[in-house]
Design an enzyme around this catalytic site. Structure first.
Site, PDB file in Angstrom:
ATOM      1  N   PHE A   1     -15.806  21.148  -8.438  1.00 46.73           N
ATOM      2  CA  PHE A   1     -17.270  21.097  -8.393  1.00 46.73           C
ATOM      3  C   PHE A   1     -17.922  21.862  -9.534  1.00 46.73           C
ATOM      4  O   PHE A   1     -19.078  21.598  -9.892  1.00 46.73           O
ATOM      5  CB  PHE A   1     -17.774  21.619  -7.039  1.00 46.73           C
ATOM      6  CG  PHE A   1     -17.824  23.114  -6.894  1.00 46.73           C
ATOM      7  CD1 PHE A   1     -19.019  23.807  -7.026  1.00 46.73           C
ATOM      8  CD2 PHE A   1     -16.679  23.848  -6.602  1.00 46.73           C
ATOM      9  CE1 PHE A   1     -19.083  25.183  -6.878  1.00 46.73           C
ATOM     10  CE2 PHE A   1     -16.723  25.215  -6.440  1.00 46.73           C
ATOM     11  CZ  PHE A   1     -17.925  25.891  -6.587  1.00 46.73           C
ATOM     12  N   LYS A   2     -17.185  22.772 -10.152  1.00 43.48           N
ATOM     13  CA  LYS A   2     -17.749  23.554 -11.252  1.00 43.48           C
ATOM     14  C   LYS A   2     -18.155  22.661 -12.435  1.00 43.48           C
ATOM     15  O   LYS A   2     -18.999  23.051 -13.251  1.00 43.48           O
ATOM     16  CB  LYS A   2     -16.747  24.603 -11.732  1.00 43.48           C
ATOM     17  CG  LYS A   2     -16.210  25.541 -10.643  1.00 43.48           C
ATOM     18  CD  LYS A   2     -17.284  26.419 -10.058  1.00 43.48           C
ATOM     19  CE  LYS A   2     -16.762  27.309  -8.950  1.00 43.48           C
ATOM     20  NZ  LYS A   2     -15.960  28.430  -9.382  1.00 43.48           N
ATOM     21  N   ASP A   3     -17.565  21.474 -12.524  1.00 47.62           N
ATOM     22  CA  ASP A   3     -17.919  20.555 -13.610  1.00 47.62           C
ATOM     23  C   ASP A   3     -19.389  20.154 -13.562  1.00 47.62           C
ATOM     24  O   ASP A   3     -20.009  19.906 -14.603  1.00 47.62           O
ATOM     25  CB  ASP A   3     -17.054  19.293 -13.550  1.00 47.62           C
ATOM     26  CG  ASP A   3     -15.612  19.537 -13.959  1.00 47.62           C
ATOM     27  OD1 ASP A   3     -15.385  20.332 -14.882  1.00 47.62           O
ATOM     28  OD2 ASP A   3     -14.714  18.938 -13.332  1.00 47.62           O
TER      29      ASP A   3
ATOM     30  N   LEU B   1     -21.236  23.094 -15.290  1.00 46.65           N
ATOM     31  CA  LEU B   1     -20.833  23.483 -16.637  1.00 46.65           C
ATOM     32  C   LEU B   1     -20.937  22.359 -17.658  1.00 46.65           C
ATOM     33  O   LEU B   1     -21.201  22.615 -18.835  1.00 46.65           O
ATOM     34  CB  LEU B   1     -19.431  24.084 -16.604  1.00 46.65           C
ATOM     35  CG  LEU B   1     -19.462  25.497 -16.018  1.00 46.65           C
ATOM     36  CD1 LEU B   1     -18.090  25.946 -15.541  1.00 46.65           C
ATOM     37  CD2 LEU B   1     -20.018  26.485 -17.037  1.00 46.65           C
TER      38      LEU B   1
ATOM     39  N   THR C   1     -13.727  27.839 -12.427  1.00 50.30           N
ATOM     40  CA  THR C   1     -14.769  28.041 -13.441  1.00 50.30           C
ATOM     41  C   THR C   1     -14.172  28.042 -14.842  1.00 50.30           C
ATOM     42  O   THR C   1     -14.730  27.449 -15.772  1.00 50.30           O
ATOM     43  CB  THR C   1     -15.525  29.358 -13.197  1.00 50.30           C
ATOM     44  OG1 THR C   1     -16.342  29.218 -12.038  1.00 50.30           O
ATOM     45  CG2 THR C   1     -16.422  29.709 -14.379  1.00 50.30           C
TER      46      THR C   1
END
Length: 468
Positions: A113-115, A118, A146
């Site tokens: 989900f960090k995509d 970022l 992350t």
């Protein structure tokens, strides 16, 4: 739109969106928050229900940008950011039982989900750096996801050096290799002898060292950066609208696998903006400082317990300070006192009145490893669906709270199961097939440095690599 610090009204009262994004952490050690959370009217929300993901990005994020970006700018950034997410849908939803759906947030380039944050943030950085004509050194700490998402977003960027700290031996092999096998001259990985909290503390010390920061143009991409939180607010709107249309309902609940509290706080921001969210379940593993806090009002650190959901093996959740600021009536002096208590004595306690107010939104629940494995097994047996251990924590919490929730619950699925194949295999004896991009990841050469948990050692490393 102006921003303030959780630790000082005055020093940051004139901070705009650009300054907040580029700095990440306020010079006084506090976290940036908007002076006031903007809201949507009922009619505005109705007009947003049928928007696609990138259109929602423009509507939500534009409210926080001031004059830095137009709504069209934000939409174009979002289109470019998410153009390669998923085959048919950026964030698909899967129904697993009556009133429980999983929102799959792992269809980006690094399978986590960090995509979402970022990929978006890297494009914002590039635009702002181009306007200012400067280069920066990004410093980040990771509990697993992350780091790889940040490296993927900023690799081969001639305006950026990126240095990622990860706790040595405390991320999965797949997560580590996603970072350490990337061949890009501007990417540096450091394995720290310590845990994620140690990595995070080092990053904060570097960012508040004004002389060193100024010399090396440091910036943060951790979830202390308001831009990270803001980008994640969008998928709360997207998934809520989707479920509300399908089921003709008026409100939703969320279960959020929680480590650093950024993802959960994004849901709270969405609720404050007017999205009809009833409850947000703070689902933790055995590192249950946050889930316990929402039960008894005591925020007490302990030793980090290694679990099969390592990205949540965290004791000090940085983003919690943003919520603390609000529940202490926006009193930055009290925030400093509470954070000093935490640093010096390992705990603080909020009043029962404040806890009751928090419980109007938040429910805390801890899930141990055995329950996590059992939920992975049950979900595969019952739904034919393979989930990772972090998603399993959120799903188990949703089932445990089902009787006390009003309406359906959306579980945030934060990572592809292949990233935690050992835990998945232990539960169901199945190894997920590696995506094509990562077929050879376990045979590639790794490159990283090992350093002690010492800020001077990190400074020396940064100075040796700096070209800004």
């Amino acid at each position: 739109m102006h921003y303030i610090s959780t630790r000082s009204h005055n020093s940051s009262s004139n901070s705009n969106f650009s300054k907040v994004i580029m700095e990440g952490l306020s010079a006084d050690g506090g976290l940036y928050i908007p002076q006031k959370i903007p809201t949507f009217s009922s009619s505005e929300l109705e007009n947003m229900v049928n928007m696609n993901y990138t259109e929602l990005c423009a509507e939500v994020i534009f409210k926080y940008c001031g004059t830095c970006f137009t709504k069209e700018d934000i939409k174009n950034i979002a289109i470019d950011s998410y153009k390669n997410f998923g085959k048919n849908e950026i964030a698909p939803m899967v129904n697993v039982s009556d009133n429980i759906d999983i929102l799959e947030l792992f269809h980006g380039p690094t399978l986590a989900f960090k995509d979402f944050a970022l990929q978006f943030l890297s494009r914002v950085f590039n635009i702002l750096l181009g306007r200012e004509g400067k280069k920066i050194t990004i410093i980040g700490a990771t509990s697993g996801d992350t780091g790889s998402a940040a490296i993927e977003a900023f690799k081969n960027n001639n305006l950026v050096n990126i240095i990622i700290l990860h706790p040595k031996g405390k991320v999965s092999e797949f997560q580590r290799r996603q970072m350490t096998t990337v061949k890009a001259e501007n990417v540096y990985n450091i394995a720290i002898d310590g845990n994620f909290d140690d990595c995070q503390a080092l990053v904060k010390k570097l960012l508040v060292d004004q002389d060193f920061n100024a010399k090396h143009n440091l910036a943060s991409i951790n979830s202390i950066n308001w831009g990270r939180v803001l980008a994640q607010v969008v998928y709360y709107f997207y998934s809520s609208f989707k479920l509300m249309k399908e089921k003709s309902i008026k409100s939703v609940n969320f279960s959020v696998p929680t480590g650093n509290f950024g993802d959960a706080y994004a849901g709270y921001v969405a609720k404050k903006m007017g999205l009809p969210i009833d409850k947000i379940i703070i689902a933790t593993n055995s590192n249950d400082i946050l889930s316990n806090f929402f039960k008894n009002g005591v925020y007490k650190t302990s030793n980090v317990i290694p679990t099969i959901s390592p990205s949540m093996d965290i004791q000090v959740a940085s983003n919690f300070e943003r919520l603390l600021y609000e529940i202490l009536d926006n009193n930055s002096i009290l925030v400093r006192q509470y954070m000093d208590e935490l640093s010096n004595h390992g705990s603080f306690t909020v009043s029962n009145d404040r806890l009751i107010k928090l419980n109007k939104t938040f429910i805390g629940l801890g899930v141990n490893d055995q329950c996590t494995l059992d939920r992975i097994k049950f979900t595969y047996s019952n739904n034919g669906l393979v989930i990772d251990p972090h998603t399993a924590v959120g799903l188990e919490a949703a089932h445990a709270c089902k009787e006390i929730l009003n309406g359906p619950c959306i579980v945030l699925s934060t990572a592809h199961p292949v990233k935690f194949s050992d835990a998945v295999s232990a539960a169901i004896n199945i190894n997920s097939e590696l995506p094509k991009k990562y077929k050879s990841i376990f045979s590639l050469e790794e490159k990283y440095n090992s350093l002690p948990s010492n800020v001077e050692a990190i400074k020396n490393f940064i100075a040796s690599k700096s070209n800004v």
